[in-house]
Design an enzyme around this catalytic site. Structure first.
Site, PDB file in Angstrom:
ATOM      1  N   CYS A  45     -13.552   8.691 -18.479  1.00 36.39           N
ATOM      2  CA  CYS A  45     -13.934   7.181 -18.501  1.00 36.39           C
ATOM      3  C   CYS A  45     -14.026   6.535 -19.618  1.00 36.39           C
ATOM      4  O   CYS A  45     -14.112   5.098 -19.686  1.00 36.39           O
ATOM      5  CB  CYS A  45     -14.922   7.122 -17.369  1.00 36.39           C
ATOM      6  SG  CYS A  45     -14.918   7.874 -15.831  1.00 36.39           S
TER       7      CYS A  45
ATOM      8  N   ASN B 199     -14.407   3.478  -8.723  1.00 40.03           N
ATOM      9  CA  ASN B 199     -14.008   3.790 -10.113  1.00 40.03           C
ATOM     10  C   ASN B 199     -12.711   4.186 -10.668  1.00 40.03           C
ATOM     11  O   ASN B 199     -12.230   5.269 -10.010  1.00 40.03           O
ATOM     12  CB  ASN B 199     -14.976   5.269 -10.023  1.00 40.03           C
ATOM     13  CG  ASN B 199     -15.193   5.781 -11.542  1.00 40.03           C
ATOM     14  OD1 ASN B 199     -14.393   5.441 -12.412  1.00 40.03           O
ATOM     15  ND2 ASN B 199     -16.096   6.639 -11.658  1.00 40.03           N
TER      16      ASN B 199
ATOM     17  N   HIS C 152     -18.505   0.390 -17.805  1.00 38.21           N
ATOM     18  CA  HIS C 152     -17.524   1.331 -16.916  1.00 38.21           C
ATOM     19  C   HIS C 152     -18.378   1.254 -15.261  1.00 38.21           C
ATOM     20  O   HIS C 152     -19.444   1.078 -14.943  1.00 38.21           O
ATOM     21  CB  HIS C 152     -17.918   2.973 -17.294  1.00 38.21           C
ATOM     22  CG  HIS C 152     -17.113   3.697 -16.341  1.00 38.21           C
ATOM     23  ND1 HIS C 152     -15.864   3.548 -15.941  1.00 38.21           N
ATOM     24  CD2 HIS C 152     -17.692   4.909 -15.629  1.00 38.21           C
ATOM     25  CE1 HIS C 152     -15.543   4.374 -15.158  1.00 38.21           C
ATOM     26  NE2 HIS C 152     -16.526   5.170 -15.001  1.00 38.21           N
TER      27      HIS C 152
HETATM   28  O1  UT7 Z   1     -17.050   7.917 -14.126  1.00 33.97           O
HETATM   29  C1  UT7 Z   1     -17.461   9.164 -14.532  1.00 33.97           C
HETATM   30  C2  UT7 Z   1     -18.927   8.864 -14.160  1.00 33.97           C
HETATM   31  N1  UT7 Z   1     -19.439   8.967 -12.656  1.00 33.97           N
HETATM   32  C3  UT7 Z   1     -20.358   8.457 -12.295  1.00 33.97           C
HETATM   33  O2  UT7 Z   1     -21.228   7.905 -13.137  1.00 33.97           O
HETATM   34  C4  UT7 Z   1     -20.945   9.071 -10.867  1.00 33.97           C
HETATM   35  C5  UT7 Z   1     -22.348   9.264 -11.039  1.00 33.97           C
HETATM   36  N2  UT7 Z   1     -22.919   9.526  -9.850  1.00 33.97           N
HETATM   37  C6  UT7 Z   1     -22.941   8.713  -8.570  1.00 33.97           C
HETATM   38  O3  UT7 Z   1     -22.676   7.623  -8.876  1.00 33.97           O
HETATM   39  C7  UT7 Z   1     -23.899   9.210  -7.519  1.00 33.97           C
HETATM   40  O4  UT7 Z   1     -24.708  10.346  -7.762  1.00 33.97           O
HETATM   41  C8  UT7 Z   1     -23.349   9.325  -6.266  1.00 33.97           C
HETATM   42  C9  UT7 Z   1     -22.513   8.070  -5.728  1.00 33.97           C
HETATM   43  C10 UT7 Z   1     -21.829  10.490  -6.464  1.00 33.97           C
HETATM   44  C11 UT7 Z   1     -23.757  10.119  -5.101  1.00 33.97           C
HETATM   45  O5  UT7 Z   1     -24.984   9.117  -4.888  1.00 33.97           O
HETATM   46  P1  UT7 Z   1     -26.437   9.911  -4.766  1.00 33.97           P
HETATM   47  O6  UT7 Z   1     -27.525   8.997  -4.415  1.00 33.97           O
HETATM   48  O7  UT7 Z   1     -26.768  10.429  -6.094  1.00 33.97           O
HETATM   49  O8  UT7 Z   1     -26.515  10.851  -3.540  1.00 33.97           O
HETATM   50  P2  UT7 Z   1     -26.466  12.513  -3.526  1.00 33.97           P
HETATM   51  O9  UT7 Z   1     -25.383  13.210  -4.074  1.00 33.97           O
HETATM   52  O10 UT7 Z   1     -27.775  12.976  -4.001  1.00 33.97           O
HETATM   53  O11 UT7 Z   1     -26.469  12.603  -2.017  1.00 33.97           O
HETATM   54  C12 UT7 Z   1     -27.455  12.165  -1.054  1.00 33.97           C
HETATM   55  C13 UT7 Z   1     -27.010  12.670   0.153  1.00 33.97           C
HETATM   56  C14 UT7 Z   1     -26.440  14.080   0.576  1.00 33.97           C
HETATM   57  O12 UT7 Z   1     -26.968  14.628   1.689  1.00 33.97           O
HETATM   58  P3  UT7 Z   1     -28.752  15.381   1.910  1.00 33.97           P
HETATM   59  O13 UT7 Z   1     -28.399  16.633   1.114  1.00 33.97           O
HETATM   60  O14 UT7 Z   1     -29.755  14.364   1.179  1.00 33.97           O
HETATM   61  O15 UT7 Z   1     -28.588  15.462   3.513  1.00 33.97           O
HETATM   62  C15 UT7 Z   1     -25.291  14.139   0.408  1.00 33.97           C
HETATM   63  O16 UT7 Z   1     -24.669  15.222   1.280  1.00 33.97           O
HETATM   64  O17 UT7 Z   1     -25.651  12.014   0.731  1.00 33.97           O
HETATM   65  C16 UT7 Z   1     -25.013  12.813   1.161  1.00 33.97           C
HETATM   66  N3  UT7 Z   1     -23.552  12.394   0.956  1.00 33.97           N
HETATM   67  C17 UT7 Z   1     -22.833  11.499   1.738  1.00 33.97           C
HETATM   68  N4  UT7 Z   1     -23.130  10.920   2.941  1.00 33.97           N
HETATM   69  C18 UT7 Z   1     -22.477   9.962   3.365  1.00 33.97           C
HETATM   70  C19 UT7 Z   1     -22.901  12.481  -0.361  1.00 33.97           C
HETATM   71  N5  UT7 Z   1     -21.505  11.919  -0.086  1.00 33.97           N
HETATM   72  C20 UT7 Z   1     -21.641  11.156   0.859  1.00 33.97           C
HETATM   73  C21 UT7 Z   1     -20.927  10.249   1.582  1.00 33.97           C
HETATM   74  N6  UT7 Z   1     -21.028   9.765   2.928  1.00 33.97           N
HETATM   75  N7  UT7 Z   1     -19.393   9.826   1.188  1.00 33.97           N
END
Ligand code: UT7
Length: 334
Positions: free
Chosen positions: A118, A288, A258
């Site tokens: 990115c 993204n 980004h």
């Molecule tokens: O471009 C390169 C750089 N990339 C980035 O900068 C991305 C950085 N990361 C992020 O933007 C975020 O971490 C995400 C958007 C990928 C995820 O958001 P988060 O708030 O960090 O969520 P998480 O991974 O901590 O997941 C929270 C919950 C989990 O469930 P439990 O374990 O709390 O029951 C996941 O399984 O959300 C669940 N989850 C979803 N639920 C519904 C993960 N993906 C989804 C989904 N729909 N698509």
């Protein structure tokens, strides 16, 4: 050539290409266990675009490049260098930049791809700036182009809702630039490579029935970890680039970050101290788009009148590698 003779380099034209097909959050909810509410509240994204099956990174890159050349008033044969940033190149080799060269007819250019995920567009900007500043070439075309829908795992809800396809381009030149690109700050940390990667298909894990069965040909991301590092590194990169440019936070007219997550942008805004209304945000439309993220946003900002001559703009990105970078520039064009 001594440092005092280095030329000042400016962006003199931008262009972008967005594939027609739109994939909404509701469309994704039909494929994986997710909801519009989750995607919007955790990322800010509402839609993303998807390239046609017959469309590759170079096709999109060439479309964006043609628009950037037109905006710059530069013909393809005047381009001395093409740098293409992509993690979804047409193929391992030849470079996507060589294919773009062929498509647009820029036969006087030398061409290379760079892999900085990115952050690729800002890395390309710095490479091209140096080549122009020291007199190696007069005009460069830099491109960020991605077909991420081809490398995301449509069974993994943690990644497949985040990414889209697009291309953006910019033409750089020393032509009559009083200020232009003032400073950049780039960094990488390969110790954290495994947190965001596409492991299969290279010399480490050559494609085989086994790597395909293990789904190694798809992108893997530890989202929460990446999030933390992204905020810290992007704030640091902006601060370093601003300090190198001799600019203050109050001087900044527009930040083009980004577009990975609205919450990341808000966190940067809070820590950097630049007012939130100075951040250009379009991730709700495209998701993204990795290396295409900043050039597409820059092109929209320019064409939408968000950028005026004399404005001080900060670009900032973070991605796999890890890689990060920021650039401070004064907009020279009317
Ligand atoms: O471009 C390169 C750089 N990339 C980035 O900068 C991305 C950085 N990361 C992020 O933007 C975020 O971490 C995400 C958007 C990928 C995820 O958001 P988060 O708030 O960090 O969520 P998480 O991974 O901590 O997941 C929270 C919950 C989990 O469930 P439990 O374990 O709390 O029951 C996941 O399984 O959300 C669940 N989850 C979803 N639920 C519904 C993960 N993906 C989804 C989904 N729909 N698509």
């Amino acid at each position: 050539m001594s440092a005092t003779e280095l030329r000042t380099v400016s962006i003199i034209g931008t262009g972008s290409y967005i594939p027609e097909k739109v994939v909404t959050n509701a469309d994704l909810a039909k494929i994986v266990d997710t909801t519009d509410e989750w995607i919007v509240s955790r990322t800010g994204m509402k839609e993303r675009h998807m390239a046609r099956p017959d469309e590759a990174a170079s096709d999109m890159g060439a479309a964006a490049a043609r628009k950037a050349l037109e905006a710059a008033g530069v013909t393809a044969d005047q381009v001395g260098m093409i740098v293409c940033a992509s993690i979804t190149p047409d193929m391992p080799f030849p470079s996507t930049a060589c294919y773009v060269q062929r498509l647009i007819g820029a036969h006087n250019a030398f061409c290379l791809d760079i892999t900085a995920a990115c952050s690729g567009f800002i890395y390309s900007l710095e490479l091209a700036r140096n080549a122009i500043a020291c007199g190696q070439v007069d005009t460069a075309l830099i491109i960020g182009t991605e077909k991420l829908t081809g490398v995301i795992d449509w069974q993994d809800r943690q990644t497949c809702v985040l990414f889209g396809d697009a291309a953006g381009a910019a033409v750089l030149s020393a032509r009559g630039a009083p200020h232009g690109i003032r400073a950049t700050s780039l960094g990488s940390d390969g110790r954290l490579a495994e947190l965001l990667m596409l492991p299969g298909g290279g010399s480490r894990h050559p494609t085989s029935a086994e790597t395909i069965a293990q789904r190694l040909h798809y992108m893997k991301m530890s989202g929460r970890e990446v999030f933390k590092h992204a905020v810290t590194r992007m704030v640091e990169a902006c601060q370093k680039a601003l300090a190198k440019a001799g600019a203050k936070v109050e001087d900044v007219d527009l930040v083009i970050p980004h577009q990975a997550n609205l919450r990341i942008i808000e966190a940067i805004g809070h820590r950097l101290g630049v007012a939130t209304d100075k951040y250009f945000i379009n991730l709700e439309k495209y998701g993204n788009i990795s290396a295409a993220s900043i050039p597409v946003a820059l092109d929209e900002a320019v064409r939408g009148g968000r950028v005026k001559k004399g404005d001080t703009i900060v670009l900032v990105a973070f991605g796999g590698g890890f890689t990060w970078g920021s650039a401070v520039l004064d907009w020279d064009k009317e």
